[in-house]
Design an enzyme around this catalytic site. Structure first.
Site, PDB file in Angstrom:
ATOM      1  N   ASP A 103      -0.992  17.779  23.633  1.00 36.90           N
ATOM      2  CA  ASP A 103      -0.454  18.651  22.601  1.00 36.90           C
ATOM      3  C   ASP A 103      -1.540  18.793  21.539  1.00 36.90           C
ATOM      4  O   ASP A 103      -2.027  17.788  21.021  1.00 36.90           O
ATOM      5  CB  ASP A 103       0.793  17.986  21.998  1.00 36.90           C
ATOM      6  CG  ASP A 103       1.848  18.974  21.562  1.00 36.90           C
ATOM      7  OD1 ASP A 103       1.480  19.935  20.867  1.00 36.90           O
ATOM      8  OD2 ASP A 103       3.023  18.782  21.906  1.00 36.90           O
ATOM      9  N   ASP A 205       0.437  23.824  19.548  1.00 35.05           N
ATOM     10  CA  ASP A 205       1.575  23.839  18.633  1.00 35.05           C
ATOM     11  C   ASP A 205       1.462  24.991  17.630  1.00 35.05           C
ATOM     12  O   ASP A 205       0.377  25.288  17.124  1.00 35.05           O
ATOM     13  CB  ASP A 205       1.559  22.497  17.873  1.00 35.05           C
ATOM     14  CG  ASP A 205       2.778  22.254  17.034  1.00 35.05           C
ATOM     15  OD1 ASP A 205       3.833  21.953  17.613  1.00 35.05           O
ATOM     16  OD2 ASP A 205       2.678  22.349  15.791  1.00 35.05           O
ATOM     17  N   GLU A 268       2.650  27.618  21.941  1.00 37.08           N
ATOM     18  CA  GLU A 268       4.019  27.608  21.415  1.00 37.08           C
ATOM     19  C   GLU A 268       4.134  28.824  20.509  1.00 37.08           C
ATOM     20  O   GLU A 268       3.445  28.917  19.489  1.00 37.08           O
ATOM     21  CB  GLU A 268       4.312  26.349  20.605  1.00 37.08           C
ATOM     22  CG  GLU A 268       5.767  26.335  20.126  1.00 37.08           C
ATOM     23  CD  GLU A 268       6.037  25.391  18.957  1.00 37.08           C
ATOM     24  OE1 GLU A 268       7.163  24.888  18.868  1.00 37.08           O
ATOM     25  OE2 GLU A 268       5.146  25.176  18.112  1.00 37.08           O
ATOM     26  N   HIS A 329      11.620  19.333  22.997  1.00 36.38           N
ATOM     27  CA  HIS A 329      11.962  18.305  22.003  1.00 36.38           C
ATOM     28  C   HIS A 329      12.484  18.890  20.683  1.00 36.38           C
ATOM     29  O   HIS A 329      12.804  18.130  19.773  1.00 36.38           O
ATOM     30  CB  HIS A 329      10.727  17.448  21.733  1.00 36.38           C
ATOM     31  CG  HIS A 329       9.613  18.243  21.119  1.00 36.38           C
ATOM     32  ND1 HIS A 329       8.930  19.219  21.814  1.00 36.38           N
ATOM     33  CD2 HIS A 329       9.108  18.260  19.883  1.00 36.38           C
ATOM     34  CE1 HIS A 329       8.047  19.774  21.013  1.00 36.38           C
ATOM     35  NE2 HIS A 329       8.121  19.207  19.835  1.00 36.38           N
ATOM     36  N   ASP A 330      12.527  20.217  20.579  1.00 35.02           N
ATOM     37  CA  ASP A 330      13.040  20.836  19.347  1.00 35.02           C
ATOM     38  C   ASP A 330      14.427  21.447  19.549  1.00 35.02           C
ATOM     39  O   ASP A 330      15.001  21.991  18.601  1.00 35.02           O
ATOM     40  CB  ASP A 330      12.086  21.947  18.871  1.00 35.02           C
ATOM     41  CG  ASP A 330      10.728  21.406  18.467  1.00 35.02           C
ATOM     42  OD1 ASP A 330      10.675  20.282  17.933  1.00 35.02           O
ATOM     43  OD2 ASP A 330       9.718  22.100  18.680  1.00 35.02           O
TER      44      ASP A 330
HETATM   45  C1  GLC Z   1       6.256  22.542  16.623  1.00 39.95           C
HETATM   46  C2  GLC Z   1       6.757  21.289  17.293  1.00 39.95           C
HETATM   47  C3  GLC Z   1       7.752  20.616  16.395  1.00 39.95           C
HETATM   48  C4  GLC Z   1       7.077  20.276  15.092  1.00 39.95           C
HETATM   49  C5  GLC Z   1       6.419  21.498  14.481  1.00 39.95           C
HETATM   50  C6  GLC Z   1       5.475  21.111  13.401  1.00 39.95           C
HETATM   51  O1  GLC Z   1       7.246  23.492  16.467  1.00 39.95           O
HETATM   52  O2  GLC Z   1       7.280  21.582  18.542  1.00 39.95           O
HETATM   53  O3  GLC Z   1       8.299  19.473  16.970  1.00 39.95           O
HETATM   54  O4  GLC Z   1       8.005  19.743  14.208  1.00 39.95           O
HETATM   55  O5  GLC Z   1       5.660  22.224  15.409  1.00 39.95           O
HETATM   56  O6  GLC Z   1       4.318  20.564  13.919  1.00 39.95           O
END
Ligand code: GLC
Length: 532
Positions: A103, A205, A268, A329-330
């Site tokens: 990541d 991310d 993402e 995970h979100d």
């Molecule tokens: C992304 C991650 C999330 C995190 C955010 C800030 O959306 O998936 O878990 O809180 O970025 O880094």
């Protein structure tokens, strides 16, 4: 475009599996998962049949956002182990023929990252411009109205240097200034550090947030805001996200990857699909995969699903590769969103659609959200906004022993109560289990060109039934028929000849049956049919 590629690469044919490292397997009894834990479970992943593992952040971090607040892009958090452990994990993953993706969090660092400590130390520090520092408006107001994903203004006042800095997430996650070429080079160096080790790529991310409007224009209000939506949805983030210049940054990241053979990145990108696909870049010079999050938000019904798939297929340019994902995970877990019966249908959908599937750990055994009492909230989003992501991040359920085989200590988050029934060991022994269903779908997907690289075509989408065809020249074709309702249904297609054999059924007794002309579906039933 539903075209076939001449030669498809591992990340196109393959299946990705996301590990949330805190929750996968603990090896030292401290209650938190770690790298040696993952290492000890690689054979589970191999048997499942996946091709690549994406591990959520494992870097040194104060853990304000559980690793998404990085204090050193090139290290390993001691909670997760050492660099030697990482090297061994990489070696052992490769030895089993699987790939490893890390990541990468380039949008922001931790406020404890040495870069930020320097940057905030004085206005004339050489790294001042590495972050987004601005004067406030008259009267001490922040520079504009932008709001943080985790609540409140996204501007934090720094008393010592009398300026505001910008943070899209927590105030302990200051955003980097991606218009600064030194920042670019520093993060690219970190990418090379891991690529040189042999890491196969990155999940990047918050990619759509990396560049913000230079003029810092106020975001307009969102006319569609409704109570219950996240606070940050009160406005349309047109100036704080998805700025046109971001594509130049993505292209440069791609250039770093392209200096190595067969590396890849997944972005993402939480944007409407027409905007998300743009991140593939002109002439495929952007991300290899733009995470396609539609299944998180679409109503679980045949028609809207089929429409969304058709729309997505049309939006893809030649050379763009699709991908699908049910959870991460979100998000709330798929088993909780659609129920356990439909979760089997969802697994069949995910593993038969055109494009790379990503499985979130635990989906393969039907793990569900675990209610977490407020006083046990760990997630800052839960603590600040009440919308905790903890329920979807609970420890993996390996067996029915004390603590589900996850740890010998006190787990960092409570374990699901259903673990004595819902666990890997038990499901390995049950031919009708969710795990067995995943394994069979994956095996077939790997074997059959129609499934891992063939074309897609919607055949039918009515009130209940969704059917689509996967086809590759010179190979058997497959028809996937999903009953997305709980009631029985009759499927009698008019546009194709329905004749074949059920290769995988969500209800195991239906495996191997012959199908001819008409199909009576049980409620919540999915069938993968090899056509004659
Ligand atoms: C992304 C991650 C999330 C995190 C955010 C800030 O959306 O998936 O878990 O809180 O970025 O880094």
């Amino acid at each position: 475009m539903a075209t076939q590629q001449n030669k498809s690469l591992w990340w196109q044919q393959g299946i990705i599996y996301q590990i949330y490292p805190r929750s996968f397997q603990d090896s030292n009894g401290d209650g938190t998962g770690d790298l040696r834990g993952i290492l000890s479970r690689l054979d589970h992943l191999k048997e499942l049949g996946i091709d690549a593992i994406w591990v959520s952040p494992i870097y040194p971090s104060p853990m304000a956002d559980f690793g998404y607040d990085i204090a050193d892009y090139r290290g390993i958090h001691e909670l997760f182990g050492t660099m030697d452990d990482f090297d061994e994990l990489l070696r052992e993953t490769h030895k089993r023929g699987m790939k490893l993706l890390l990541d990468l969090v380039p949008n922001h660092t931790s406020d404890q990252h040495p870069w930020f400590l320097e940057s905030r130390s004085s206005r004339d520090n050489p790294k001042r411009d590495w972050y987004l520092w601005y004067d406030g408006k008259e009267g001490g107001e922040p520079p504009n109205n932008w709001v943080s994903v985790f609540g409140g203004s996204s501007w934090e006042w720094d008393e010592a240097t009398q300026q505001f800095y910008y943070h899209a997430f927590l105030k302990s996650q200051p955003d980097l200034n991606w218009r600064n070429s030194e920042v670019e080079q520093a993060v690219f160096e970190a990418m090379r550090f891991w690529l040189d080790k042999g890491v196969d790529g990155f999940r990047v991310d918050a990619m759509w947030l990396m560049i913000k409007d230079k003029q810092l224009r106020d975001n307009p209000p969102n006319p569609d805001f409704k109570p219950g939506m996240n606070e940050d949805q009160r406005q349309l983030p047109i100036y704080s996200s998805d700025r046109p210049e971001v594509h130049k940054v993505v292209k440069k990241m791609r250039e770093v990857l392209d200096q190595y053979p067969e590396r890849m990145m997944i972005g993402e990108i939480y944007l409407a699909v027409d905007k998300a696909v743009k991140y593939h870049g002109k002439d495929n010079q952007g991300v290899h995969l733009a995470f396609n999050n539609q299944l998180f938000f679409l109503p679980w019904e045949a028609k809207p699903l089929a429409e969304a798939i058709d729309k997505y297929e049309k939006l893809l340019k030649p050379g763009d590769w699709p991908n699908w994902v049910l959870g991460n995970h979100d998000q709330s877990r798929i088993g909780s969103r659609v129920g356990l019966e439909q979760a089997r249908v969802a697994a069949m959908l995910l593993l038969t659609l055109r494009g790379t599937p990503t499985i979130y750990y635990g989906e393969e055994i039907g793990m569900r959200d675990v209610p977490i009492p407020k006083e046990e909230f760990q997630d800052p989003q839960g603590i600040n906004l009440g919308k905790s992501r903890d329920p979807g991040r609970t420890p993996m359920q390996w067996d029915d022993s004390d603590k589900a085989g996850f740890t010998t200590g006190k787990p960092w988050l409570r374990i699901a109560e259903d673990f004595p029934r819902v666990n890997v060991k038990k499901q390995q022994e049950e031919p009708s289990s969710m795990l067995a269903l995943h394994q069979r779908l994956i095996r077939l997907r790997r074997q059959e060109p129609a499934l891992h690289e063939g074309d897609y075509k919607t055949i039918q989408a009515d009130e209940q039934v969704f059917a689509f065809l996967r086809k590759a020249k010179g190979h058997p074709s497959f028809l996937i028929v999903l009953n997305m309702g709980h009631k029985t249904a009759v499927f009698k297609p008019e546009t194709i000849k329905l004749k074949g054999t059920v290769a995988v059924a969500t209800i195991p007794e239906r495996d191997g049956i012959q199908v001819d002309g008409v199909l009576n579906l049980a409620g919540d039933e999915g069938l993968l049919i090899r056509l004659d």
